[in-house]
Design a protein around this motif. Structure first.
Motif, PDB file in Angstrom:
ATOM      1  N   GLY A   1       0.817  -1.219   0.000  1.00 26.20           N
ATOM      2  CA  GLY A   1       0.000   0.000   0.000  1.00 26.20           C
ATOM      3  C   GLY A   1       0.841   1.254   0.000  1.00 26.20           C
ATOM      4  O   GLY A   1       0.566   2.215  -0.728  1.00 26.20           O
ATOM      5  N   LEU A   2       1.912   1.265   0.799  1.00 28.32           N
ATOM      6  CA  LEU A   2       2.780   2.450   0.862  1.00 28.32           C
ATOM      7  C   LEU A   2       3.525   2.650  -0.457  1.00 28.32           C
ATOM      8  O   LEU A   2       3.759   3.772  -0.895  1.00 28.32           O
ATOM      9  CB  LEU A   2       3.773   2.318   2.021  1.00 28.32           C
ATOM     10  N   ASN A   3       3.896   1.523  -1.084  1.00 26.18           N
ATOM     11  CA  ASN A   3       4.657   1.619  -2.337  1.00 26.18           C
ATOM     12  C   ASN A   3       3.875   2.309  -3.456  1.00 26.18           C
ATOM     13  O   ASN A   3       4.468   2.810  -4.408  1.00 26.18           O
ATOM     14  CB  ASN A   3       5.074   0.226  -2.809  1.00 26.18           C
ATOM     15  N   TRP A   4       2.552   2.299  -3.363  1.00 24.38           N
ATOM     16  CA  TRP A   4       1.756   2.944  -4.406  1.00 24.38           C
ATOM     17  C   TRP A   4       2.036   4.452  -4.496  1.00 24.38           C
ATOM     18  O   TRP A   4       1.680   5.099  -5.478  1.00 24.38           O
ATOM     19  CB  TRP A   4       0.260   2.728  -4.147  1.00 24.38           C
ATOM     20  N   ALA A   5       2.679   5.015  -3.464  1.00 19.85           N
ATOM     21  CA  ALA A   5       2.983   6.458  -3.493  1.00 19.85           C
ATOM     22  C   ALA A   5       4.027   6.799  -4.551  1.00 19.85           C
ATOM     23  O   ALA A   5       4.120   7.936  -5.009  1.00 19.85           O
ATOM     24  CB  ALA A   5       3.475   6.911  -2.121  1.00 19.85           C
ATOM     25  N   GLY A   6       4.843   5.806  -4.922  1.00 16.93           N
ATOM     26  CA  GLY A   6       5.923   6.082  -5.862  1.00 16.93           C
ATOM     27  C   GLY A   6       5.755   5.302  -7.153  1.00 16.93           C
ATOM     28  O   GLY A   6       5.015   4.307  -7.211  1.00 16.93           O
ATOM     29  N   SER A   7       6.462   5.745  -8.177  1.00 12.08           N
ATOM     30  CA  SER A   7       6.391   5.075  -9.473  1.00 12.08           C
ATOM     31  C   SER A   7       6.863   3.624  -9.348  1.00 12.08           C
ATOM     32  O   SER A   7       7.874   3.345  -8.693  1.00 12.08           O
ATOM     33  CB  SER A   7       7.274   5.827 -10.465  1.00 12.08           C
ATOM     34  N   GLY A   8       6.153   2.703  -9.943  1.00 15.76           N
ATOM     35  CA  GLY A   8       6.531   1.283  -9.930  1.00 15.76           C
ATOM     36  C   GLY A   8       5.896   0.502  -8.798  1.00 15.76           C
ATOM     37  O   GLY A   8       5.873  -0.722  -8.816  1.00 15.76           O
ATOM     38  N   GLY A   9       5.343   1.205  -7.798  1.00 12.33           N
ATOM     39  CA  GLY A   9       4.769   0.521  -6.639  1.00 12.33           C
ATOM     40  C   GLY A   9       3.594  -0.365  -7.006  1.00 12.33           C
ATOM     41  O   GLY A   9       3.433  -1.462  -6.476  1.00 12.33           O
ATOM     42  N   GLU A  10       2.782   0.106  -7.925  1.00  8.33           N
ATOM     43  CA  GLU A  10       1.608  -0.675  -8.333  1.00  8.33           C
ATOM     44  C   GLU A  10       2.039  -1.888  -9.160  1.00  8.33           C
ATOM     45  O   GLU A  10       1.603  -3.015  -8.911  1.00  8.33           O
ATOM     46  CB  GLU A  10       0.663   0.213  -9.172  1.00  8.33           C
ATOM     47  N   ALA A  11       2.918  -1.660 -10.130  1.00  6.63           N
ATOM     48  CA  ALA A  11       3.296  -2.734 -11.069  1.00  6.63           C
ATOM     49  C   ALA A  11       4.086  -3.838 -10.373  1.00  6.63           C
ATOM     50  O   ALA A  11       3.853  -5.030 -10.612  1.00  6.63           O
ATOM     51  CB  ALA A  11       4.103  -2.145 -12.225  1.00  6.63           C
TER      52      ALA A  11
ATOM     53  N   LEU B   1       2.387  -6.824  -8.554  1.00 11.70           N
ATOM     54  CA  LEU B   1       1.541  -7.775  -9.285  1.00 11.70           C
ATOM     55  C   LEU B   1       2.168  -9.160  -9.446  1.00 11.70           C
ATOM     56  O   LEU B   1       1.566 -10.060 -10.039  1.00 11.70           O
ATOM     57  CB  LEU B   1       1.187  -7.209 -10.663  1.00 11.70           C
ATOM     58  N   LEU B   2       3.378  -9.314  -8.934  1.00 13.86           N
ATOM     59  CA  LEU B   2       4.081 -10.604  -8.980  1.00 13.86           C
ATOM     60  C   LEU B   2       4.244 -11.113 -10.421  1.00 13.86           C
ATOM     61  O   LEU B   2       4.086 -12.290 -10.697  1.00 13.86           O
ATOM     62  CB  LEU B   2       3.351 -11.668  -8.137  1.00 13.86           C
ATOM     63  N   SER B   3       4.501 -10.195 -11.327  1.00 15.58           N
ATOM     64  CA  SER B   3       4.773 -10.577 -12.719  1.00 15.58           C
ATOM     65  C   SER B   3       5.989  -9.783 -13.155  1.00 15.58           C
ATOM     66  O   SER B   3       6.132  -8.614 -12.780  1.00 15.58           O
ATOM     67  CB  SER B   3       3.573 -10.214 -13.605  1.00 15.58           C
ATOM     68  N   ASP B   4       6.883 -10.419 -13.910  1.00 17.74           N
ATOM     69  CA  ASP B   4       8.042  -9.634 -14.363  1.00 17.74           C
ATOM     70  C   ASP B   4       7.782  -8.996 -15.725  1.00 17.74           C
ATOM     71  O   ASP B   4       8.617  -8.283 -16.256  1.00 17.74           O
ATOM     72  CB  ASP B   4       9.319 -10.487 -14.383  1.00 17.74           C
ATOM     73  N   LYS B   5       6.571  -9.231 -16.271  1.00 21.28           N
ATOM     74  CA  LYS B   5       6.283  -8.643 -17.589  1.00 21.28           C
ATOM     75  C   LYS B   5       5.587  -7.294 -17.414  1.00 21.28           C
ATOM     76  O   LYS B   5       4.414  -7.129 -17.766  1.00 21.28           O
ATOM     77  CB  LYS B   5       5.398  -9.585 -18.392  1.00 21.28           C
TER      78      LYS B   5
ATOM     79  N   GLY C   1       2.564  -1.043 -31.211  1.00 24.39           N
ATOM     80  CA  GLY C   1       2.530  -2.507 -31.096  1.00 24.39           C
ATOM     81  C   GLY C   1       3.858  -3.130 -30.736  1.00 24.39           C
ATOM     82  O   GLY C   1       4.060  -4.328 -30.936  1.00 24.39           O
ATOM     83  N   THR C   2       4.792  -2.327 -30.202  1.00 23.76           N
ATOM     84  CA  THR C   2       6.114  -2.902 -29.898  1.00 23.76           C
ATOM     85  C   THR C   2       6.202  -3.416 -28.452  1.00 23.76           C
ATOM     86  O   THR C   2       7.259  -3.831 -28.026  1.00 23.76           O
ATOM     87  CB  THR C   2       7.226  -1.838 -30.103  1.00 23.76           C
ATOM     88  N   MET C   3       5.109  -3.357 -27.705  1.00 28.58           N
ATOM     89  CA  MET C   3       5.202  -3.758 -26.292  1.00 28.58           C
ATOM     90  C   MET C   3       4.217  -4.873 -25.953  1.00 28.58           C
ATOM     91  O   MET C   3       3.797  -4.996 -24.806  1.00 28.58           O
ATOM     92  CB  MET C   3       4.923  -2.554 -25.403  1.00 28.58           C
ATOM     93  N   HIS C   4       3.860  -5.668 -26.939  1.00 31.77           N
ATOM     94  CA  HIS C   4       2.817  -6.678 -26.684  1.00 31.77           C
ATOM     95  C   HIS C   4       3.284  -7.803 -25.782  1.00 31.77           C
ATOM     96  O   HIS C   4       2.484  -8.563 -25.256  1.00 31.77           O
ATOM     97  CB  HIS C   4       2.264  -7.231 -28.003  1.00 31.77           C
ATOM     98  N   GLU C   5       4.612  -7.915 -25.562  1.00 24.97           N
ATOM     99  CA  GLU C   5       5.083  -8.981 -24.655  1.00 24.97           C
ATOM    100  C   GLU C   5       4.850  -8.611 -23.194  1.00 24.97           C
ATOM    101  O   GLU C   5       4.947  -9.458 -22.314  1.00 24.97           O
ATOM    102  CB  GLU C   5       6.566  -9.314 -24.927  1.00 24.97           C
ATOM    103  N   LEU C   6       4.518  -7.344 -22.950  1.00 27.13           N
ATOM    104  CA  LEU C   6       4.268  -6.910 -21.566  1.00 27.13           C
ATOM    105  C   LEU C   6       2.834  -7.224 -21.157  1.00 27.13           C
ATOM    106  O   LEU C   6       1.920  -7.184 -21.977  1.00 27.13           O
ATOM    107  CB  LEU C   6       4.491  -5.399 -21.431  1.00 27.13           C
ATOM    108  N   GLU C   7       2.666  -7.496 -19.837  1.00 25.45           N
ATOM    109  CA  GLU C   7       1.307  -7.716 -19.329  1.00 25.45           C
ATOM    110  C   GLU C   7       0.708  -6.429 -18.765  1.00 25.45           C
ATOM    111  O   GLU C   7      -0.496  -6.218 -18.833  1.00 25.45           O
ATOM    112  CB  GLU C   7       1.343  -8.765 -18.200  1.00 25.45           C
ATOM    113  N   PHE C   8       1.583  -5.598 -18.192  1.00 25.84           N
ATOM    114  CA  PHE C   8       1.055  -4.450 -17.457  1.00 25.84           C
ATOM    115  C   PHE C   8       1.981  -3.254 -17.613  1.00 25.84           C
ATOM    116  O   PHE C   8       3.200  -3.384 -17.554  1.00 25.84           O
ATOM    117  CB  PHE C   8       0.934  -4.821 -15.966  1.00 25.84           C
ATOM    118  N   VAL C   9       1.365  -2.086 -17.812  1.00 27.43           N
ATOM    119  CA  VAL C   9       2.133  -0.842 -17.903  1.00 27.43           C
ATOM    120  C   VAL C   9       1.586   0.129 -16.862  1.00 27.43           C
ATOM    121  O   VAL C   9       0.394   0.413 -16.841  1.00 27.43           O
ATOM    122  CB  VAL C   9       2.030  -0.237 -19.327  1.00 27.43           C
ATOM    123  N   GLU C  10       2.478   0.577 -16.000  1.00 28.48           N
ATOM    124  CA  GLU C  10       2.077   1.580 -14.993  1.00 28.48           C
ATOM    125  C   GLU C  10       2.668   2.925 -15.383  1.00 28.48           C
ATOM    126  O   GLU C  10       3.877   3.040 -15.575  1.00 28.48           O
ATOM    127  CB  GLU C  10       2.613   1.161 -13.610  1.00 28.48           C
ATOM    128  N   LEU C  11       1.825   3.923 -15.536  1.00 36.43           N
ATOM    129  CA  LEU C  11       2.298   5.251 -15.932  1.00 36.43           C
ATOM    130  C   LEU C  11       1.830   6.282 -14.912  1.00 36.43           C
ATOM    131  O   LEU C  11       0.671   6.281 -14.508  1.00 36.43           O
ATOM    132  CB  LEU C  11       1.752   5.621 -17.318  1.00 36.43           C
TER     133      LEU C  11
END
Ligand code: SF4
Ligand code: SF4
Length: 417
Positions: free
Chosen positions: A247-257, A260-264, A284-294
C-alpha cells in the motif's frame, strides 16, 4: 466537457505571456493570445505540468477547504499514500492518521489500504484470457485523460477496475454506516487529501464511474502545517494504520506494477516519458508486456504539485516507514471471485477534442491542409506566435483559430515585400 470543473486554472493578472508553459503542455492545450496564456478546457487533463513550469505562479490548482463541508455530520479523511512521505522522523504513519482525527475528521480510511485491495483484484483480473495487452493502469487520472485524448486506440487497454481513491471512499462509507447505524449516506462526507490537481479534478469529473463517492479534495500542502502542529503534541498515537508495504509503495512510481508478482511489466513516470511509452504501445512494440504503470508526475504521486516535500526525499522517508511492515495487510482469499462492484460502472470514452473532424474524409482533407501550411512555416518552433510549435500553428489556422500573420517571421517577410 461543458460542465467540466478543472482544478488547474490561470490567474491572468500574473501571466506575463512568456510562453514557457505552452511548449511543455502534453496536450497542446495552451496558447498565448493578446499577451497572456489561454487554456483550451476541452484539452486540459489537469496534469499540473504548467504549474511547475510557470515562473510567475500564474497557474494554480483549485482545491476544497475543510470548512466548506462543516455541515456534514460525519467526515472521513482519505489520506493519499504520498502524504506519509511528507513528514520527517516518523516511526509509523499512525501519528499522521491520529492527527487527522484531531483536525476534525471523525474517521480515517487509508487509500493505501484500498490500493492493496486493488492489487489483489488486478492480480486476479490480469489472468483472464483474451485481454488486450498490455493492460495500462488507470490509477493516474491525468494518464487516463491523456489516453482518451491523444491515444484513443488504447482506451480498451485501460485497466477497468476502480482506482484506490474510489474503492477507499466506497469502503469508508460502508464501514461508517455499519459502525454508526444512525447515519445515512447523506450525513457522510468523504474528503481526499490529494497530492495533485489531477485527482482533485477526478473527484469533480470522475472517469469510469457515474459519480464519485468522494465529496471533495483537500491539498496536502494546505493541510500540512495544521497536521504538523497536531503531530507535535501527540505523545502516544492511536494504532490506526492497516496498510503494509504494498500500500505504501503505491505512493511512488513502480509501486503498483511491482506488486503484481509478474516480471512482464513496465513502469514510467513524468508525462513526457509516459507519452513515449504510449507511442510504443500504440505502435505494437510492447505486446510482450502484461502491465504498464504510468504516472504523470516524476517519481509517481510523491511528485504531485500539491505535495510539500521533494519527491526523492519523500520516497526515502516512505522506504524507512515501511521497514517493519508486513508485505500487505489486505488480502482476499483466492477462492473469492472478482465482484462486479470492483469494476468501472461506465466505459471510458475517447475525447474528441484533438480530432480534426468526426467525418473521416474531412479529417484527412484537413490533415493535408495542415501539412501544406506547415511546409510554408519556418520550422523554428519559437513560440512567438503563441502556439507551442509551427505544426500547432498550422493546425490552429486550419481550425480557424489563428492566421498565418501570427507567425512573426512570415509577417515580417510580407511587410518587407
Ligand atoms: S509560463 Fe505560461 S502562464 Fe506563466 S507567465 Fe508564462 S505564459 Fe503565462
Ligand atoms: S494542466 Fe497539463 S494539460 Fe492542462 S494546461 Fe497545464 S500542462 Fe496543459
Amino acid at each position: 466537457m461543458l460542465n467540466y470543473k478543472h482544478s488547474v486554472t490561470l490567474d491572468v493578472t500574473r501571466c506575463k505571456g512568456c510562453t514557457n508553459c505552452i511548449k511543455r503542455c502534453p496536450t497542446e492545450a495552451i496558447r498565448v493570445r493578446n499577451g497572456h496564456a489561454v487554456i483550451t478546457e476541452e484539452r486540459c487533463i489537469d496534469c499540473g505540468e504548467c504549474i511547475r513550469l510557470c515562473p510567475y505562479q500564474a497557474k494554480k490548482a483549485r482545491y476544497d477547504s475543510f470548512e466548506a463541508f462543516s455541515d456534514y455530520k460525519y467526515k472521513i479523511a482519505l489520506p493519499a499514500p504520498a502524504l506519509y512521505g511528507q513528514f520527517a522522523d516518523l516511526d509509523s504513519v499512525d501519528s499522521i492518521l491520529d492527527a487527522l482525527l484531531r483536525c476534525g475528521f471523525d474517521a480515517v480510511y487509508e487509500v493505501s489500504k484500498a490500493a492493496e485491495l486493488v492489487t489483489e483484484h488486478t492480480r486476479r483480473y490480469i489472468k483472464r484470457k483474451g485481454l488486450p495487452k498490455p493492460l495500462i493502469s488507470s490509477a493516474c487520472p491525468a494518464i487516463v485523460r491523456l489516453i482518451a485524448l491523444r491515444f484513443p486506440s488504447l482506451v480498451d487497454n485501460l485497466l477497468p477496475l476502480m482506482p484506490p481513491i474510489e474503492l477507499a471512499a466506497r469502503n469508508a462509507r460502508a464501514e461508517a454506516m455499519e459502525r454508526n447505524p444512525e447515519l445515512s449516506d447523506d450525513d457522510i462526507c468523504v474528503l481526499f487529501i490529494s497530492p495533485c490537481p489531477a485527482k482533485i479534478s477526478y473527484i469533480k469529473n470522475p472517469v469510469g464511474v457515474q459519480k464519485s463517492a468522494v465529496n471533495g479534495g483537500l491539498a496536502i500542502n494546505d493541510i500540512y502545517f495544521k497536521l504538523r502542529s497536531e503531530m507535535k503534541n501527540l505523545k502516544d498515537p492511536k494504532l490506526i494504520s492497516e496498510t503494509g508495504i504494498i500500500g505504501l509503495n503505491w505512493a511512488g512510481s513502480g509501486g503498483e506494477a511491482t506488486s503484481l508478482l509478474s516480471d512482464k511489466y513496465l513502469a514510467a513516470d513524468g508525462i513526457e516519458n509516459c507519452i513515449k511509452v504510449l507511442d510504443e504501445v500504440e505502435n505494437g512494440t510492447m505486446h510482450e508486456l502484461e502491465f504498464v504503470e504510468l504516472n504523470a508526475c516524476i517519481g509517481g504521486c510523491v511528485g504531485g504539485t500539491l505535495n510539500v516535500e521533494n519527491p526523492f526525499v519523500a520516497k526515502a522517508r516512505l522506504r524507512s516507514l515501511r521497514k517493519y511492515l508486513p508485505v500487505s495487510q489486505n488480502t482476499i482469499p483466492d477462492s473469492e471471485a472478482l465482484g462486479e462492484d470492483v469494476f468501472y460502472d461506465v466505459d471510458i470514452e475517447e475525447n474528441p477534442a484533438a480530432a480534426l473532424s468526426s467525418d473521416r474524409f474531412e479529417a484527412i482533407t484537413k490533415m493535408r491542409e495542415i501539412e501544406e501550411i506547415y511546409q510554408g512555416l519556418p520550422h523554428l518552433d519559437c513560440g512567438s506566435c503563441g502556439a507551442p510549435s509551427c505544426h500547432a500553428l498550422a493546425e490552429d489556422i486550419v481550425r480557424g483559430e489563428a492566421s498565418i500573420d501570427n507567425c512573426i517571421i512570415r509577417l515580417r517577410e510580407r511587410a518587407e515585400k
